[in-house]
Motif scaffolding. Structure first.
Motif, PDB file in Angstrom:
ATOM      1  N   ASP A 287       0.853  -1.197   0.000  1.00 48.82           N
ATOM      2  CA  ASP A 287       0.000   0.000   0.000  1.00 48.82           C
ATOM      3  C   ASP A 287       0.889   1.247   0.000  1.00 48.82           C
ATOM      4  O   ASP A 287       1.497   1.588   1.016  1.00 48.82           O
ATOM      5  N   VAL A 288       0.978   1.928  -1.141  1.00 46.85           N
ATOM      6  CA  VAL A 288       1.887   3.074  -1.258  1.00 46.85           C
ATOM      7  C   VAL A 288       1.487   4.227  -0.350  1.00 46.85           C
ATOM      8  O   VAL A 288       2.306   5.101  -0.049  1.00 46.85           O
ATOM      9  N   SER A 289       0.233   4.251   0.096  1.00 46.11           N
ATOM     10  CA  SER A 289      -0.180   5.325   1.008  1.00 46.11           C
ATOM     11  C   SER A 289       0.342   5.082   2.427  1.00 46.11           C
ATOM     12  O   SER A 289       0.393   6.006   3.242  1.00 46.11           O
ATOM     13  N   ARG A 290       0.755   3.849   2.723  1.00 49.65           N
ATOM     14  CA  ARG A 290       1.275   3.525   4.055  1.00 49.65           C
ATOM     15  C   ARG A 290       2.792   3.383   4.060  1.00 49.65           C
ATOM     16  O   ARG A 290       3.457   3.695   5.039  1.00 49.65           O
ATOM     17  N   LEU A 291       3.347   2.862   2.953  1.00 47.75           N
ATOM     18  CA  LEU A 291       4.794   2.709   2.840  1.00 47.75           C
ATOM     19  C   LEU A 291       5.191   3.027   1.399  1.00 47.75           C
ATOM     20  O   LEU A 291       4.877   2.275   0.483  1.00 47.75           O
ATOM     21  N   GLY A 292       5.878   4.157   1.220  1.00 49.83           N
ATOM     22  CA  GLY A 292       6.171   4.627  -0.131  1.00 49.83           C
ATOM     23  C   GLY A 292       7.574   4.330  -0.613  1.00 49.83           C
ATOM     24  O   GLY A 292       7.921   4.662  -1.749  1.00 49.83           O
ATOM     25  N   TYR A 293       8.423   3.741   0.252  1.00 44.64           N
ATOM     26  CA  TYR A 293       9.828   3.447  -0.100  1.00 44.64           C
ATOM     27  C   TYR A 293      10.516   4.722  -0.613  1.00 44.64           C
ATOM     28  O   TYR A 293      11.239   4.711  -1.611  1.00 44.64           O
ATOM     29  N   PHE A 294      10.255   5.822   0.116  1.00 43.89           N
ATOM     30  CA  PHE A 294      10.755   7.120  -0.335  1.00 43.89           C
ATOM     31  C   PHE A 294      12.273   7.214  -0.285  1.00 43.89           C
ATOM     32  O   PHE A 294      12.866   8.020  -0.998  1.00 43.89           O
ATOM     33  N   ARG A 295      12.914   6.388   0.543  1.00 48.27           N
ATOM     34  CA  ARG A 295      14.376   6.404   0.579  1.00 48.27           C
ATOM     35  C   ARG A 295      14.959   6.162  -0.802  1.00 48.27           C
ATOM     36  O   ARG A 295      16.043   6.666  -1.132  1.00 48.27           O
ATOM     37  N   TYR A 296      14.233   5.404  -1.624  1.00 50.89           N
ATOM     38  CA  TYR A 296      14.730   5.053  -2.946  1.00 50.89           C
ATOM     39  C   TYR A 296      14.105   5.913  -4.053  1.00 50.89           C
ATOM     40  O   TYR A 296      14.224   5.593  -5.229  1.00 50.89           O
ATOM     41  N   GLN A 297      13.441   6.991  -3.659  1.00 48.57           N
ATOM     42  CA  GLN A 297      12.841   7.893  -4.639  1.00 48.57           C
ATOM     43  C   GLN A 297      13.384   9.318  -4.519  1.00 48.57           C
ATOM     44  O   GLN A 297      12.776  10.258  -5.022  1.00 48.57           O
ATOM     45  N   ALA A 298      14.536   9.459  -3.882  1.00 47.49           N
ATOM     46  CA  ALA A 298      15.057  10.792  -3.571  1.00 47.49           C
ATOM     47  C   ALA A 298      15.232  11.654  -4.819  1.00 47.49           C
ATOM     48  O   ALA A 298      14.867  12.838  -4.823  1.00 47.49           O
ATOM     49  N   ILE A 299      15.772  11.092  -5.909  1.00 47.19           N
ATOM     50  CA  ILE A 299      16.084  11.933  -7.065  1.00 47.19           C
ATOM     51  C   ILE A 299      14.828  12.510  -7.721  1.00 47.19           C
ATOM     52  O   ILE A 299      14.878  13.573  -8.343  1.00 47.19           O
ATOM     53  N   SER A 300      13.685  11.808  -7.582  1.00 43.99           N
ATOM     54  CA  SER A 300      12.462  12.335  -8.194  1.00 43.99           C
ATOM     55  C   SER A 300      11.899  13.501  -7.388  1.00 43.99           C
ATOM     56  O   SER A 300      11.030  14.227  -7.884  1.00 43.99           O
ATOM     57  N   PHE A 301      12.384  13.695  -6.152  1.00 43.62           N
ATOM     58  CA  PHE A 301      11.896  14.795  -5.314  1.00 43.62           C
ATOM     59  C   PHE A 301      12.861  15.973  -5.271  1.00 43.62           C
ATOM     60  O   PHE A 301      12.666  16.910  -4.500  1.00 43.62           O
ATOM     61  N   LEU A 302      13.920  15.914  -6.087  1.00 42.66           N
ATOM     62  CA  LEU A 302      14.750  17.106  -6.258  1.00 42.66           C
ATOM     63  C   LEU A 302      13.923  18.172  -6.962  1.00 42.66           C
ATOM     64  O   LEU A 302      13.041  17.869  -7.766  1.00 42.66           O
ATOM     65  N   THR A 303      14.192  19.431  -6.669  1.00 38.40           N
ATOM     66  CA  THR A 303      13.482  20.500  -7.374  1.00 38.40           C
ATOM     67  C   THR A 303      13.861  20.468  -8.846  1.00 38.40           C
ATOM     68  O   THR A 303      14.921  19.937  -9.225  1.00 38.40           O
ATOM     69  N   GLY A 304      12.994  21.032  -9.679  1.00 37.66           N
ATOM     70  CA  GLY A 304      13.228  20.971 -11.121  1.00 37.66           C
ATOM     71  C   GLY A 304      14.567  21.521 -11.551  1.00 37.66           C
ATOM     72  O   GLY A 304      15.270  20.925 -12.370  1.00 37.66           O
ATOM     73  N   GLU A 305      14.948  22.658 -10.990  1.00 43.93           N
ATOM     74  CA  GLU A 305      16.214  23.288 -11.373  1.00 43.93           C
ATOM     75  C   GLU A 305      17.404  22.402 -11.005  1.00 43.93           C
ATOM     76  O   GLU A 305      18.321  22.197 -11.804  1.00 43.93           O
ATOM     77  N   VAL A 306      17.371  21.844  -9.793  1.00 40.33           N
ATOM     78  CA  VAL A 306      18.466  20.992  -9.333  1.00 40.33           C
ATOM     79  C   VAL A 306      18.514  19.709 -10.151  1.00 40.33           C
ATOM     80  O   VAL A 306      19.587  19.208 -10.519  1.00 40.33           O
ATOM     81  N   LYS A 307      17.337  19.162 -10.473  1.00 42.83           N
ATOM     82  CA  LYS A 307      17.249  17.928 -11.252  1.00 42.83           C
ATOM     83  C   LYS A 307      17.887  18.114 -12.635  1.00 42.83           C
ATOM     84  O   LYS A 307      18.646  17.277 -13.105  1.00 42.83           O
ATOM     85  N   ASP A 308      17.567  19.251 -13.267  1.00 49.19           N
ATOM     86  CA  ASP A 308      18.127  19.531 -14.596  1.00 49.19           C
ATOM     87  C   ASP A 308      19.639  19.704 -14.515  1.00 49.19           C
ATOM     88  O   ASP A 308      20.379  19.203 -15.367  1.00 49.19           O
ATOM     89  N   ARG A 309      20.088  20.414 -13.490  1.00 49.74           N
ATOM     90  CA  ARG A 309      21.520  20.679 -13.337  1.00 49.74           C
ATOM     91  C   ARG A 309      22.298  19.394 -13.074  1.00 49.74           C
ATOM     92  O   ARG A 309      23.450  19.247 -13.495  1.00 49.74           O
ATOM     93  N   SER A 310      21.668  18.453 -12.401  1.00 49.62           N
ATOM     94  CA  SER A 310      22.351  17.216 -12.019  1.00 49.62           C
ATOM     95  C   SER A 310      22.296  16.146 -13.104  1.00 49.62           C
ATOM     96  O   SER A 310      22.953  15.113 -12.989  1.00 49.62           O
TER      97      SER A 310
END
Length: 387
Positions: free
Chosen positions: A117-140
């Motif tokens: 159930d992604v609403s209870r456990l999202g495994y966010f530790r492994y989704q860090a790069i998708s939560f970078l801000t747009g500018e930082v994501k593009d730069r990286s």
């Protein structure tokens, strides 16, 4: 022509290959010429040529892996009988069930619900790069961050469910590692220094005692070739990501508390009973050897420890020792080895998927899938170890 005398073949009904192929080649060229002249290809005539080739040439000379195909072809069957070759019958796989007693059933299904159930456990530790801000994501240079993150989270989710089915011991270990990895990222946020190293296992480095300075030196070195290796600040991430990490940590901590108090193991209990009741019975297992497969090295280690007191002749194999124990495996389980080199030091081999293909274990004739492989090809590879 690689395998047959052109004018004196062993193919039933085709004594001369040149005479057989001559008319077919002529008909084929006529069809191609007509297609060039009128722009229409006579597919039916081509199919007839193909069918003649398949039925008269390919089917008789193509020996498939299937024993049934060989048994059903009279010429091959006659040859087998003359050589005294007999294929053993392979029993159908059989499921062995075990009961989740008391609160275990509730724990098991509640855990499955939470893991999936992604609403209870999202495994966010492994989704860090998708939560970078747009500018930082593009730069990286993270051009497919969302897709990569979803894939990583899915892999982790599937892996956790598979570990729970494999053994409670392996699941507890995986649960503790996932909690530790999530807590470490929270701590990095608290310190305002978040390390991201694609292709490197940051948690393993930390487990080995690497300091922040050592990790930062490594990032600086790696970033020369790949700018995605970088040190980020809390402000480089979108709002809500930190809170999502903390929610994951809280959920995981709750599961760790539940499962560390689970002492029963009905699956292992049933397996002990199965060994005692039938797995070493001479009428069912005349060779007295067992092959036990699991997808998890931790389950393999756990099983080895649990069985050793009563069955000391156990060989445990994983990627860590396969090469080292190669000769021991062959001497004890490989039926192709000349019999003067056979040994009987081990009755049981407990192994991960490293022995699922390319290894002859035919001196054994009983195979246990302690956990079910999710890949059908892998299951067939396992079964192919015993003949």
């Amino acid at each position: 022509q690689l395998f047959q005398n052109l004018r004196k073949t062993t193919i039933p009904g085709i004594p001369n290959l040149q005479k057989f192929f001559g008319p077919l080649l002529k008909r084929h060229e006529e069809i191609r010429r007509a297609a060039r002249d009128n722009g229409t290809l006579d597919l039916n005539s081509l199919r007839k040529i193909s069918e003649e080739l398949r039925v008269k040439i390919l089917e008789p000379v193509t020996v498939r892996r299937s024993r049934k195909d060989i048994d059903d072809f009279p010429a091959y069957l006659k040859d087998l009988k003359e050589q005294g070759i007999v294929f053993p019958d392979i029993a159908d796989p059989r499921a062995v069930t075990y009961d989740l007693r008391g609160n275990l059933e509730d724990y098991f299904y509640q855990t499955i619900d939470t893991l999936t159930d992604v609403s209870r456990l999202g495994y966010f530790r492994y989704q860090a790069i998708s939560f970078l801000t747009g500018e930082v994501k593009d730069r990286s240079g993270y051009t497919q961050a969302e897709r990569i993150s979803r894939a990583l989270a899915f892999i982790m989710r599937t892996g956790m469910v598979k570990r729970l089915e494999s053994s409670f011991y392996a699941f507890r270990k995986s649960l503790e590692r996932l909690l530790s990895a999530t807590v470490r990222m929270i701590q990095m946020f608290d310190n305002d220094r978040i390390y991201i190293l694609p292709g490197k296992d940051l948690n393993k480095l930390m487990d080995k005692g690497w300091t922040d300075d050592m990790i930062e030196d490594l990032i600086e070195e790696l970033s020369v070739e790949d700018p995605r290796n970088a040190i980020y600040k809390r402000s480089d991430f979108q709002e809500g990501f930190y809170e999502s990490l903390k929610n994951d940590a809280s959920t995981l901590q709750g599961m760790v508390e539940v499962w560390k108090n689970v002492k029963e193991d009905p699956k292992l209990d049933e397996f002990h009973g199965l060994i005692e009741r039938e797995l070493f019975r001479k009428d069912l297992n005349p060779s007295g050897k067992l092959i036990i497969f699991t997808e998890s090295k931790e389950t393999a280690d756990y099983l080895t420890s649990a069985l050793l007191p009563k069955y000391p002749r156990i060989l445990s194999i994983s990627s860590h020792n396969r090469d080292k124990e190669h000769n021991v495996i062959r001497a004890n389980f490989d039926a192709n080895l000349i019999q003067s080199e056979w040994r009987n030091d081990y009755d049981i081999i407990i192994t991960t998927e490293v022995l699922a293909e390319g290894v002859n274990l035919h001196r054994a004739n009983t195979l246990i899938n302690y956990d079910t492989p999710w890949n059908a090809s892998r299951l067939m590879q396992r079964l192919g170890r015993i003949n």
